[in-house]
Design an enzyme around this catalytic site. Sequence first.
Site, PDB file in Angstrom:
ATOM      1  N   HIS B 517       0.839  -1.196   0.000  1.00  0.00           N
ATOM      2  CA  HIS B 517       0.000   0.000   0.000  1.00  0.00           C
ATOM      3  C   HIS B 517       0.870   1.240   0.000  1.00  0.00           C
ATOM      4  CE1 HIS B 517      -2.904  -2.864   2.170  1.00  0.00           C
ATOM      5  NE2 HIS B 517      -2.938  -3.032   0.873  1.00  0.00           N
ATOM      6  N   THR B 518       0.732   2.021  -1.038  1.00  0.00           N
ATOM      7  CA  THR B 518       1.686   3.051  -1.304  1.00  0.00           C
ATOM      8  C   THR B 518       0.909   4.270  -1.793  1.00  0.00           C
ATOM      9  OG1 THR B 518       3.691   3.362  -2.626  1.00  0.00           O
ATOM     10  CG2 THR B 518       2.166   1.736  -3.443  1.00  0.00           C
TER      11      THR B 518
END
Lengths: 240, 588
Positions: B517-518
Amino acid sequence: MKRRDALRSMGALFAAAGLAKVGAVELKSVPPQTGLNREMLPSPVMSGGQGNVFKGQARATLTAVFDRLIPHDELGASASEAGCVDYLDAQMNGPYGESKDLYLDRPLRADESALMGLTISLRTRRDYTLAGLLFIDNHAQKLHGRAFAELDGEQMDAILRQLDEGRLDWEGAGSGSRLFEFLLLSVREGYFADPLYGGNRGMVGWKLVGFPGARYDYRQYIDRRGQDLGLEPISLIPVS
Amino acid sequence: MAIQRKKADVVIVGLGWAGSLMAEELTRAGLEVVAIDRGPWLDTATDTPPAVDPDELRWSIRRELLLQPGEYTLTFRNNSGQTAVPTRELKAFQMGKSVGGAGFHWAGMAWRFSEWDFRVRSATLERYGAAKLKGLDQVQDWGITYADLEPFYDRFERIAGISGVAGNINGEIRPGGNPFEGPRSREFPTPPLKDSRLMQMYRDSTAQMGMHPFYIPVAHVGSAYVNPLGVSMAPCTYCGYCMFHGCGNYSKSSPQACVIPALMRRKNFTLITQGYVTKIHKAEDGKTATGVSYFDEQGREVVQPADIVALCSFTYDNARLMMLSDIGKQYDPVTQTGTIGRAYNYQTCAGAHVWFEDETLNPFIGAGGLGIQVDDYNGDNFDHSNLDFIGGAGLLTVSREGMPIGRSGLLPPGSPRWGKGFKQTYKDNYQNYGIIFGQGTSMPDRDAYLSLDPNYKDRWGTPLLRMTFDWNQNDRNMARFIEQRAVDIGKKMGAKHVHTFNSAAKSWSPYDENSNHTQGGMVMGEDPRTSAVNTYLQSWDAHNVFVVGASAFPTNAGYNPTSTVGALAIRTARAIHEKYQHNPGSLV
Ligand SMILES: Cc1cc2nc3c(=O)[nH]c(=O)nc-3n(C[C@H](O)[C@H](O)[C@H](O)COP(=O)(O)OP(=O)(O)OC[C@H]3O[C@@H](n4cnc5c(N)ncnc54)[C@H](O)[C@@H]3O)c2cc1C
Ligand code: SF4
């Protein structure tokens, strides 16, 4: 032709590296083919293996290493008996061994592995594994004047322990333990992947832990919480 | 000479969740939409049916459905003082490889963010005062509230058929749901799946500890379902071959399963596959865009003109395409000016592996997001007055750890990993392992940002994106706290071994697989000095460019991002067809 052989030859026909592609196209509706895309079928490994990558001394070393990592015992087959050497040979002969997936552009900076903890450096997995096995063999020669495969079990384990514990390096700090991790990962893959890939013969790995394999529907079992379900494993290809 | 295509009303770059939901809204409103995706066409029934999907080696280990670094990668460094190096092997930078993007093989946890997550700055000031934000100067509000987004969360959940139990319907707290969640307008579209043994143990122990366990909302439909676009789905079979895998059952919500079938029937929708967009063209006045260029598989350059450009190309290319096209000003960590690339943020994870004795957990029965969570230590649900951080984490357990290659590496510390004893240990522990995973907030920081790399290029000769990131002190402190909460839960569950992990205990590396998750880098907000897009995800610098995705999150919540991405995409598309197309210009 037995079904298993038929599957194998189909695999050879459709042996596709990576994903099937429709080609650069403009789509105005869902493509008309709605059946199974045969290019997505995996390619099974010939039983007995091909010996394309690991030959002679390299194969002997690999077999010896693998059988120390997963030995034959009262719980079942050793790694090589389960087909793990054939498994890795086939893997290294394909896109995985050619490291098609890696970004290998230069420059390789000296501090790169410190920052990134890099495993493979700028070469293919095939070359890396062969070079690693040669290193292990040379080390055995140096210590005992014999090939690794000709050492006794305790001597082999001592070398493997040195690698595992980071006490034996090969090409820079941490390289020994990284090589060890890579070989350990590979033998586990062979022992526990679908038999389709050449290892896990007779589903020996799955039977060891009670993994039911390529089943796809557990709705009738979810309510039997905490019970041993006694499920026989099944593979993507029929296995005896 | 580049090939010229016919002009479209809207060109969408990337057909993942964000792109397909935008396309659905816009084509339904009658706009002519062309979507361009760098990946090939891929569909569930044809490409990942049950004869192909249950294969751990190929999908979970080799990750053949993911984009490989050989095709696309980023360079990375921990701080501006270092020279970045490329990520050569696939680990943390996980992206989709085909049409549908990562939504094709995601795990499917389908969260709404909490009310607090949208206004971390204001809420912290209100409750604790300015001192609490020391060292956190980049923390800022989103400019919209949970209530603004609620109708669009609802729409996303209906389209995806999310399975769950509501904890708060219009302010009324409901048993079995998450009491900390923001108010929903109605119940989930499909019911919860059943608990595994591990989930029941987690429920019981956390409840006994005074916490509030609930079923994680998931994109694995809980019953036969027909979504508002007329697409049918079938109940999840707990096959367990889920995260990193496609679904052969029409059970996992994905762009392919839920949106694309409806889109492809619309005459005003066109999809171009295997087109790699490298540039947005600017109009002569520099204030708008005229379309995009892409390379097709033969390496030919093609221009797609359009009145509106929507980037839905995930966090990285959303930022990179703006940089390559010179729209807006690159963020500079020294002067703290510029907004493109600013406020990159991540997911701070800590927790514990636990091993029981004599359990029969049947871990092969599961699904990517099938689990139980407690939010008692998430967001601002607990008092931070005497703590040295803001934020927190959702603490969950999940039933998806049954595959035997992956599990062979998850043995109690100290047990033999090879040789004599390995087989026995593995056999003894296969049925006895569980995870307690804390998925935590991430706050932006001065030296966490995206920019173009000066040294490394992709195969088209365009610079790779460079990420500069390390954990900040706030997030490190938070992770330490969460790690301890995981230990408490593990002990209460009766685990014989509790072995903690804390991703923020050392510097971040893309080879430590903490989370995919970026977020951030093209953040939304009300102030053009500190945000790259406004609250409609419209570029401050070119009003017909919209940048849609988790790139817009100014801060990250202790949840997975995708429902929020979906809700933002639908909200933006609606603003485009209801307002912008009739009166092009700034929407705020
Ligand atoms: C293994 C895994 C598990 C996950 N689990 C969860 C989960 O449980 N819950 C959750 O909320 N989220 C999860 N995620 C994250 C989730 O998948 C993403 O948040 C979501 O898919 C993002 O959607 P998107 O449309 O913004 O981007 P993407 O899905 O990445 O789609 C972007 C599309 O743009 C295309 N594209 C990119 N650049 C270009 C270019 N230059 N030219 C043309 N096309 C381009 C890509 O091919 C892709 O199709 C997971 C991700 C992974 C990888
Ligand atoms: S676990 Fe359920 S949703 Fe996931 S792949 Fe299997 S059937 Fe599909």
